[in-house]
Design an enzyme around this catalytic site. Sequence first.
Site, PDB file in Angstrom:
ATOM      1  N   GLY A 139       2.861  -0.745   4.136  1.00  0.00           N
ATOM      2  CA  GLY A 139       2.589   0.438   4.016  1.00  0.00           C
ATOM      3  C   GLY A 139       3.888   0.914   3.395  1.00  0.00           C
TER       4      GLY A 139
ATOM      5  N   GLY B 254       1.526   2.468  10.820  1.00  0.00           N
ATOM      6  CA  GLY B 254       2.408   3.608  10.778  1.00  0.00           C
ATOM      7  C   GLY B 254       2.846   4.296  12.686  1.00  0.00           C
TER       8      GLY B 254
ATOM      9  N   HIS C 277      -9.663   0.433   5.081  1.00  0.00           N
ATOM     10  CA  HIS C 277      -7.904   0.872   5.788  1.00  0.00           C
ATOM     11  C   HIS C 277      -8.420   1.912   6.869  1.00  0.00           C
ATOM     12  CE1 HIS C 277      -3.909   2.160   6.399  1.00  0.00           C
ATOM     13  NE2 HIS C 277      -4.109   1.387   5.930  1.00  0.00           N
TER      14      HIS C 277
ATOM     15  N   ASN D 261       0.873  -1.627   0.042  1.00  0.00           N
ATOM     16  CA  ASN D 261      -0.228  -0.264  -0.342  1.00  0.00           C
ATOM     17  C   ASN D 261       0.833   1.306  -0.160  1.00  0.00           C
ATOM     18  OD1 ASN D 261      -1.520   2.215   0.640  1.00  0.00           O
ATOM     19  ND2 ASN D 261      -2.421   1.669   2.609  1.00  0.00           N
TER      20      ASN D 261
ATOM     21  N   GLU E  66      -5.405  -5.768  10.832  1.00  0.00           N
ATOM     22  CA  GLU E  66      -4.505  -3.881  10.213  1.00  0.00           C
ATOM     23  C   GLU E  66      -4.516  -3.548  12.312  1.00  0.00           C
ATOM     24  OE1 GLU E  66      -2.554  -2.918   7.333  1.00  0.00           O
ATOM     25  OE2 GLU E  66      -4.661  -1.437   7.068  1.00  0.00           O
TER      26      GLU E  66
ATOM     27  N   SER F  44       3.085  -2.458  10.516  1.00  0.00           N
ATOM     28  CA  SER F  44       4.283  -2.281  10.755  1.00  0.00           C
ATOM     29  C   SER F  44       5.220  -3.521  10.726  1.00  0.00           C
ATOM     30  CB  SER F  44       4.609  -1.836  12.307  1.00  0.00           C
ATOM     31  OG  SER F  44       4.208   0.212  12.272  1.00  0.00           O
TER      32      SER F  44
HETATM   33  P1  PGA Z   1       2.576   1.053   7.652  1.00  0.00           P
HETATM   34  O1  PGA Z   1       1.039   1.107   7.089  1.00  0.00           O
HETATM   35  O2  PGA Z   1       3.390  -0.583   7.553  1.00  0.00           O
HETATM   36  O3  PGA Z   1       3.585   1.599   7.904  1.00  0.00           O
HETATM   37  O4  PGA Z   1       2.708   0.448   9.170  1.00  0.00           O
HETATM   38  C1  PGA Z   1       0.373  -0.113   7.168  1.00  0.00           C
HETATM   39  C2  PGA Z   1      -1.037  -0.025   6.295  1.00  0.00           C
HETATM   40  O5  PGA Z   1      -0.799   0.692   5.378  1.00  0.00           O
HETATM   41  O6  PGA Z   1      -1.826  -0.719   6.901  1.00  0.00           O
END
Ligand code: PGA
Length: 258
Positions: A237, A176, A94, A8, A170, A216
Amino acid sequence: MNKFIVFNFKMTPSSLAKAKEIFCIFKKFSQKIKPNKIIIAPPYVYLTEALNVFEKECSLGAQDVFWFNRNSATGEISPKMLKSLGVEYVIIGHSERREYFNETNEIINSKIKACISNNLTPILCIGEKNRKKRDSSSSFRIKKILFEQLNYALRGVILKSSSDLIITYEPVWAVGADKSEDLEEAQKVINLIRFWLARRFSEKIAENMHILYGGSVNSQNIIPFLSLKEINGVLVGRASTNKTELTRLFKKLAIRLG
Ligand code: PGA
């Protein structure tokens, strides 16, 4: 079961030139991890370029879609448009869209139905907001939240086969963030989701559906997640458009999955 790795891109990178550089990394490594599937979901504005670059190495996903094919929806992109372009998957629900755009469960349900009726596979994201100490009451709380999200998102949805839908667990607090969910906890939650699917659809659908983990995921933890039988893939992500991290991640994948 082969593993699915969804990338993503979120709202990055900041230019087409940079997107092209990132696509080159995917092009270089994606053949090395077959038969596992790579799905890349760049921003809409880079989809055409992605179609030019990739033949069969990567499948294409969108990060969102409108829930109707009607003409009067300024600023939106319809399921038909995505389909005609060659997009196969759409990320739905999301946590960033739920938070910044107030996407409700009803909207998510409409988008899922719109995808399925237009032969696009939704990648439904579900997860609890807050991390609390793990004990039996927190497990019950997470189960309640997730089952409610599933009930709403999949209300009235008919699946012909397990490949009509992908689910990503998630936990919102891990998206993030600095730290992912523990492997064991992620595994437990994914088993719960499978249990829900067996009751709502059938055991066959539940057994064969790809259920992924996201939040993450990076070059350090991707292999442990993918090594678990219960977890059928991951959603990546930030690491998707960080060239150094993406290269590191692919090198590990190539050694383990290639
Ligand atoms: P991330 O995002 O890997 O930066 O935590 C995950 C996501 O887009 O759901």
